[in-house]
Design a protein around this motif. Structure first.
Motif, mmCIF file in Angstrom:
data_model
loop_
_atom_site.group_PDB
_atom_site.id
_atom_site.type_symbol
_atom_site.label_atom_id
_atom_site.label_comp_id
_atom_site.label_asym_id
_atom_site.label_seq_id
_atom_site.Cartn_x
_atom_site.Cartn_y
_atom_site.Cartn_z
ATOM 1 N N CYS A 35 3.301 8.129 -1.819
ATOM 2 C CA CYS A 35 4.336 8.040 -2.860
ATOM 3 C C CYS A 35 5.587 8.817 -2.480
ATOM 4 C CB CYS A 35 3.779 8.562 -4.184
ATOM 5 S SG CYS A 35 2.557 7.464 -4.942
ATOM 6 N N GLY A 36 5.424 9.953 -1.814
ATOM 7 C CA GLY A 36 6.594 10.740 -1.433
ATOM 8 C C GLY A 36 7.492 9.979 -0.477
ATOM 9 N N THR A 37 6.884 9.353 0.534
ATOM 10 C CA THR A 37 7.670 8.569 1.490
ATOM 11 C C THR A 37 8.326 7.382 0.799
ATOM 12 O OG1 THR A 37 6.132 9.192 3.251
ATOM 13 C CG2 THR A 37 7.559 7.312 3.668
ATOM 14 N N PHE A 38 7.591 6.721 -0.077
ATOM 15 C CA PHE A 38 8.140 5.569 -0.798
ATOM 16 C C PHE A 38 9.317 5.982 -1.682
ATOM 17 C CE2 PHE A 38 8.134 2.983 -4.706
ATOM 18 C CZ PHE A 38 8.430 1.739 -4.163
ATOM 19 N N CYS A 39 9.194 7.093 -2.384
ATOM 20 C CA CYS A 39 10.285 7.558 -3.243
ATOM 21 C C CYS A 39 11.512 7.933 -2.426
ATOM 22 C CB CYS A 39 9.822 8.745 -4.083
ATOM 23 S SG CYS A 39 8.600 8.322 -5.354
ATOM 24 N N CYS A 83 9.173 -0.610 0.587
ATOM 25 C CA CYS A 83 7.787 -0.881 0.994
ATOM 26 C C CYS A 83 7.701 -1.119 2.499
ATOM 27 C CB CYS A 83 7.250 -2.095 0.241
ATOM 28 S SG CYS A 83 7.090 -1.860 -1.547
ATOM 29 N N THR A 89 13.293 4.921 -1.511
ATOM 30 C CA THR A 89 13.917 4.299 -2.678
ATOM 31 C C THR A 89 15.211 4.998 -3.067
ATOM 32 O OG1 THR A 89 11.741 3.613 -3.493
ATOM 33 C CG2 THR A 89 13.559 3.627 -5.075
ATOM 34 N N ASP A 119 0.828 -1.190 0.000
ATOM 35 C CA ASP A 119 0.000 0.000 0.000
ATOM 36 C C ASP A 119 0.870 1.250 0.000
ATOM 37 O OD1 ASP A 119 -2.322 1.443 -0.041
ATOM 38 O OD2 ASP A 119 -2.635 1.380 2.128
ATOM 39 N N CYS A 120 2.096 1.095 -0.488
ATOM 40 C CA CYS A 120 3.047 2.204 -0.442
ATOM 41 C C CYS A 120 2.669 3.333 -1.389
ATOM 42 C CB CYS A 120 4.455 1.705 -0.764
ATOM 43 S SG CYS A 120 4.553 0.624 -2.195
ATOM 44 N N PHE A 121 1.798 3.057 -2.387
ATOM 45 C CA PHE A 121 1.416 4.126 -3.309
ATOM 46 C C PHE A 121 0.481 5.123 -2.644
ATOM 47 C CE2 PHE A 121 2.557 0.573 -6.095
ATOM 48 C CZ PHE A 121 3.484 1.208 -6.902
ATOM 49 N N ARG A 163 4.594 5.030 8.148
ATOM 50 C CA ARG A 163 3.233 5.570 8.131
ATOM 51 C C ARG A 163 2.500 5.263 9.431
ATOM 52 N NH1 ARG A 163 0.133 3.951 2.770
ATOM 53 N NH2 ARG A 163 -1.277 5.589 3.516
ATOM 54 N N THR A 166 8.216 2.195 4.332
ATOM 55 C CA THR A 166 7.026 3.037 4.210
ATOM 56 C C THR A 166 5.908 2.540 5.114
ATOM 57 O OG1 THR A 166 7.610 3.531 1.905
ATOM 58 C CG2 THR A 166 5.354 3.966 2.576
#
Length: 291
Positions: free
Chosen positions: A117-121, A234, A124, A112-114, A241, A237
């Motif tokens: 998206c900012g945190t996931f990027c 993932c 990454t 559910d990382c999308f 969260r 994130t």
């Protein structure tokens, strides 16, 4: 992120150019081995060109290292200035009271990382910064530093444990390398299956213990290790969260410290002590006590 991306792209371009230069020098060297018709002046000129290309390649690599170091330092300072410095006191304290709706399971699915998206990027492409950010918000850096971290949210450099976390991550990455997912799995679920404890790590409370997420022993540890190994962004994130959801409900209440009661040891049989009553007789006239 932009600076890091530009530095990475430049690294690829210069590395490709260096490989092509080295390949040309190797071709000249092979040609010298089988062609006997070249004059000595030609060999010296070719050798000189190869040496020049070799020196140029080293200079390019050195300059590239300097550019990458500067870009990484700028990215680190930008992350601290934008995310840590504005709220340096936003981290989970010791013995927090966690609401019931955050207990028992991960609030967000692994993929559910999308939804963030900012945190996931950031996880990454800016792994060291975001991992240190996660450790900071979870209160793990403060717990590890102990009394050294007192007052770290004030002063000229508020939130400085964040920089200590980045340094610890880089040192650990160089020291244990491929074993980093195991370390992340320990912070995710603890080592209760090893020492038979409650999963805690001293003053550091793992994610599963903090939110009372079930841990089934070695099987859960292996799954957490694979999760961080195959999709660390993932996993990071997901944890980040849930921690931020708890912090957004600030102020967080803290449980009182547990003080073990010390019971007095009783030796032998209880002894009954007679009560002594002192009776004071009234004083008669003349100053003498009556019999």
């Amino acid at each position: 992120l932009t600076l890091t991306g530009v530095a990475g792209a430049g690294h690829d371009v210069f590395e490709s150019a260096a490989r092509r230069l080295k390949s040309g020098a190797d071709e000249h060297r092979e040609l010298r081995e089988w062609d006997d018709e070249w004059e000595d002046d030609d060999w010296e000129e070719t050798s000189s060109e190869a040496e020049q290309w070799k020196i140029l390649s080293h200079l390019i690599q050195l300059g590239l290292m300097v550019v990458i170091c500067i870009a990484e330092c700028l990215a680190l300072l930008c992350h601290w200035n934008l995310f840590i410095r504005p709220k340096p006191n936003l981290y989970i304290p010791a013995r927090p009271v966690v609401p019931q709706d955050l207990k028992g399971s991960f609030k967000y699915d692994l993929f559910d990382c999308f939804g963030a998206c900012g945190t996931f990027c950031c996880f990454t492409w800016c792994g060291p910064c975001m991992v240190a950010d996660l450790w900071y918000r979870a209160g793990w850096l403060h717990a590890a530093l102990g009394s050294m971290a007192q007052g770290s949210d004030t002063g000229s450099c508020p939130g400085w444990p964040f920089f200590a976390g980045v340094g610890a991550y880089c040192i650990a990455q160089d020291a244990i390398g491929c074993c980093m997912p195991c370390a992340f799995a320990v912070l995710r679920g603890g080592i209760g299956f090893v020492d038979g404890g409650d999963g805690g790590l001293g003053e550091i409370t793992p994610h599963r213990k903090l939110f009372e997420i079930p841990h089934d022993g070695a099987g859960t540890f292996c799954m957490d290790t694979l999760t961080w190994c195959c999709c660390g962004a993932c996993a990071g994130t997901q944890e980040y969260r849930q921690i931020m959801d708890l912090l957004n409900r600030s102020p967080i209440q803290q449980l009182p410290m547990e003080h073990p009661q010390i019971a007095a040891a009783v030796v032998g049989q209880p002894v009954q002590v007679a009560q002594v009553i002192h009776v004071v007789q009234p004083i008669q006239a003349g100053g003498e006590k009556s019999d």
